[in-house]
Scaffold this motif. Sequence first.
Motif, PDB file in Angstrom:
ATOM      1  N   ARG A  63       0.828  -1.216   0.000  1.00  0.00           N
ATOM      2  CA  ARG A  63       0.000   0.000   0.000  1.00  0.00           C
ATOM      3  C   ARG A  63       0.859   1.262   0.000  1.00  0.00           C
ATOM      4  NH1 ARG A  63      -4.989  -1.328   4.107  1.00  0.00           N
ATOM      5  NH2 ARG A  63      -6.011  -2.823   2.741  1.00  0.00           N
ATOM      6  N   VAL A  64       1.956   1.230   0.734  1.00  0.00           N
ATOM      7  CA  VAL A  64       2.849   2.395   0.769  1.00  0.00           C
ATOM      8  C   VAL A  64       3.429   2.640  -0.617  1.00  0.00           C
ATOM      9  CG1 VAL A  64       5.041   3.227   1.685  1.00  0.00           C
ATOM     10  CG2 VAL A  64       3.369   2.194   3.215  1.00  0.00           C
ATOM     11  N   VAL A  65       3.851   1.570  -1.276  1.00  0.00           N
ATOM     12  CA  VAL A  65       4.404   1.710  -2.631  1.00  0.00           C
ATOM     13  C   VAL A  65       3.336   2.268  -3.569  1.00  0.00           C
ATOM     14  CG1 VAL A  65       5.256   0.411  -4.619  1.00  0.00           C
ATOM     15  CG2 VAL A  65       6.168  -0.055  -2.358  1.00  0.00           C
ATOM     16  N   LEU A  66       2.134   1.745  -3.482  1.00  0.00           N
ATOM     17  CA  LEU A  66       1.048   2.226  -4.328  1.00  0.00           C
ATOM     18  C   LEU A  66       0.752   3.700  -4.047  1.00  0.00           C
ATOM     19  CD1 LEU A  66      -1.044   1.461  -6.443  1.00  0.00           C
ATOM     20  CD2 LEU A  66      -2.581   0.860  -4.584  1.00  0.00           C
ATOM     21  N   LEU A  67       0.760   4.097  -2.799  1.00  0.00           N
ATOM     22  CA  LEU A  67       0.503   5.486  -2.438  1.00  0.00           C
ATOM     23  C   LEU A  67       1.596   6.407  -2.972  1.00  0.00           C
ATOM     24  CD1 LEU A  67      -1.263   7.488  -0.897  1.00  0.00           C
ATOM     25  CD2 LEU A  67       0.110   7.024   1.132  1.00  0.00           C
ATOM     26  N   VAL A  68       2.837   5.998  -2.860  1.00  0.00           N
ATOM     27  CA  VAL A  68       3.944   6.817  -3.367  1.00  0.00           C
ATOM     28  C   VAL A  68       3.851   6.955  -4.887  1.00  0.00           C
ATOM     29  CG1 VAL A  68       6.459   6.864  -3.661  1.00  0.00           C
ATOM     30  CG2 VAL A  68       5.476   6.349  -1.423  1.00  0.00           C
ATOM     31  N   CYS A  69       3.547   5.860  -5.568  1.00  0.00           N
ATOM     32  CA  CYS A  69       3.407   5.917  -7.031  1.00  0.00           C
ATOM     33  C   CYS A  69       2.239   6.810  -7.437  1.00  0.00           C
ATOM     34  CB  CYS A  69       3.218   4.515  -7.592  1.00  0.00           C
ATOM     35  SG  CYS A  69       4.696   3.505  -7.506  1.00  0.00           S
ATOM     36  N   ALA A  70       1.140   6.707  -6.710  1.00  0.00           N
ATOM     37  CA  ALA A  70      -0.012   7.546  -7.019  1.00  0.00           C
ATOM     38  C   ALA A  70       0.317   9.023  -6.801  1.00  0.00           C
ATOM     39  CB  ALA A  70      -1.202   7.136  -6.159  1.00  0.00           C
ATOM     40  N   ALA A  71       1.028   9.339  -5.719  1.00  0.00           N
ATOM     41  CA  ALA A  71       1.403  10.739  -5.473  1.00  0.00           C
ATOM     42  C   ALA A  71       2.337  11.249  -6.560  1.00  0.00           C
ATOM     43  CB  ALA A  71       2.065  10.853  -4.100  1.00  0.00           C
ATOM     44  N   ALA A  72       3.280  10.421  -6.995  1.00  0.00           N
ATOM     45  CA  ALA A  72       4.183  10.827  -8.071  1.00  0.00           C
ATOM     46  C   ALA A  72       3.409  11.063  -9.361  1.00  0.00           C
ATOM     47  CB  ALA A  72       5.262   9.773  -8.273  1.00  0.00           C
ATOM     48  N   MET A  73       2.424  10.213  -9.641  1.00  0.00           N
ATOM     49  CA  MET A  73       1.614  10.374 -10.849  1.00  0.00           C
ATOM     50  C   MET A  73       0.785  11.654 -10.785  1.00  0.00           C
ATOM     51  SD  MET A  73       0.989   9.108 -13.769  1.00  0.00           S
ATOM     52  CE  MET A  73       1.305   7.377 -13.785  1.00  0.00           C
ATOM     53  N   VAL A  74       0.241  11.962  -9.628  1.00  0.00           N
ATOM     54  CA  VAL A  74      -0.541  13.203  -9.477  1.00  0.00           C
ATOM     55  C   VAL A  74       0.346  14.415  -9.734  1.00  0.00           C
ATOM     56  CG1 VAL A  74      -1.732  14.658  -7.789  1.00  0.00           C
ATOM     57  CG2 VAL A  74      -2.269  12.227  -7.942  1.00  0.00           C
ATOM     58  N   VAL A  75       1.509  14.437  -9.145  1.00  0.00           N
ATOM     59  CA  VAL A  75       2.424  15.565  -9.351  1.00  0.00           C
ATOM     60  C   VAL A  75       2.806  15.664 -10.820  1.00  0.00           C
ATOM     61  CG1 VAL A  75       4.756  16.401  -8.832  1.00  0.00           C
ATOM     62  CG2 VAL A  75       3.296  15.546  -6.997  1.00  0.00           C
ATOM     63  N   LEU A  76       3.098  14.545 -11.451  1.00  0.00           N
ATOM     64  CA  LEU A  76       3.480  14.538 -12.858  1.00  0.00           C
ATOM     65  C   LEU A  76       2.347  15.060 -13.728  1.00  0.00           C
ATOM     66  CD1 LEU A  76       5.710  13.584 -14.850  1.00  0.00           C
ATOM     67  CD2 LEU A  76       4.399  11.475 -15.064  1.00  0.00           C
ATOM     68  N   LEU A  77       1.129  14.624 -13.472  1.00  0.00           N
ATOM     69  CA  LEU A  77      -0.013  15.075 -14.262  1.00  0.00           C
ATOM     70  C   LEU A  77      -0.278  16.557 -14.070  1.00  0.00           C
ATOM     71  CD1 LEU A  77      -2.508  12.118 -13.852  1.00  0.00           C
ATOM     72  CD2 LEU A  77      -1.272  12.777 -15.906  1.00  0.00           C
ATOM     73  N   VAL A  78      -0.172  17.030 -12.851  1.00  0.00           N
ATOM     74  CA  VAL A  78      -0.437  18.450 -12.590  1.00  0.00           C
ATOM     75  C   VAL A  78       0.640  19.325 -13.220  1.00  0.00           C
ATOM     76  CG1 VAL A  78      -0.571  20.192 -10.762  1.00  0.00           C
ATOM     77  CG2 VAL A  78      -1.797  18.036 -10.524  1.00  0.00           C
TER      78      VAL A  78
ATOM     79  N   ILE B 258       2.858  18.483 -15.822  1.00  0.00           N
ATOM     80  CA  ILE B 258       3.050  18.345 -17.269  1.00  0.00           C
ATOM     81  C   ILE B 258       1.747  18.536 -18.039  1.00  0.00           C
ATOM     82  CG2 ILE B 258       3.692  16.705 -19.084  1.00  0.00           C
ATOM     83  CD1 ILE B 258       5.768  15.598 -17.190  1.00  0.00           C
ATOM     84  N   ALA B 259       0.700  17.877 -17.635  1.00  0.00           N
ATOM     85  CA  ALA B 259      -0.548  17.906 -18.398  1.00  0.00           C
ATOM     86  C   ALA B 259      -1.611  18.668 -17.630  1.00  0.00           C
ATOM     87  CB  ALA B 259      -0.995  16.481 -18.687  1.00  0.00           C
ATOM     88  N   LYS B 260      -1.432  19.963 -17.498  1.00  0.00           N
ATOM     89  CA  LYS B 260      -2.322  20.774 -16.661  1.00  0.00           C
ATOM     90  C   LYS B 260      -3.778  20.671 -17.085  1.00  0.00           C
ATOM     91  CE  LYS B 260       1.321  23.941 -15.559  1.00  0.00           C
ATOM     92  NZ  LYS B 260       1.929  25.211 -15.792  1.00  0.00           N
ATOM     93  N   GLN B 261      -4.073  20.830 -18.381  1.00  0.00           N
ATOM     94  CA  GLN B 261      -5.467  20.813 -18.809  1.00  0.00           C
ATOM     95  C   GLN B 261      -6.061  19.413 -18.840  1.00  0.00           C
ATOM     96  OE1 GLN B 261      -2.944  21.889 -20.708  1.00  0.00           O
ATOM     97  NE2 GLN B 261      -3.104  21.133 -22.793  1.00  0.00           N
ATOM     98  N   PHE B 262      -5.205  18.374 -18.907  1.00  0.00           N
ATOM     99  CA  PHE B 262      -5.692  16.991 -18.941  1.00  0.00           C
ATOM    100  C   PHE B 262      -5.597  16.308 -17.578  1.00  0.00           C
ATOM    101  CE2 PHE B 262      -4.007  17.800 -23.235  1.00  0.00           C
ATOM    102  CZ  PHE B 262      -5.204  17.732 -23.928  1.00  0.00           C
TER     103      PHE B 262
END
Length: 129
Positions: A90-105, A107-111
């Motif tokens: 779960r910790v690994v999944l949470l860290v990956c999800a947080a990294a993905m959120v930061v990356l999306l915000v 790089i892909a602001k409108q998407f």
Amino acid sequence: MDKGRRGKDLRIGDPERERAMTLLGEHFTAGRLEVHEYDERCRLAAAARFASEVDALFEDLPAPHPEDPAVPAPARTPRPSAEAQRIGGRVVLLVCAAAMVVLLVVIAKQFALPLLVPLLAVFWFSSRR
């Protein structure tokens, strides 16, 4: 089976064979074995299946011998429990999800919002198990 084996002879594994070859190397370095003797004994140690076969290689040599208790057996590290593995996952999944959120915000602001919804759904359902 070999008739020359003593009583309840135990099978050996690769660590025991490697230890025997290392000790034979020490005897070779000390000048107790000639090159052809060292080579032959290493070949026999690599092919040994039982402790008595390895012991026979050291009968005419002084210490150290493979059965000497001076070197303890390697300690095994305990495996984590199922609960610890699940929490770690779960910790690994949470860290990956947080990294993905930061990356999306970043790089892909409108998407970001349309892409964040499936990501949050995956995280939600995986944490519910």
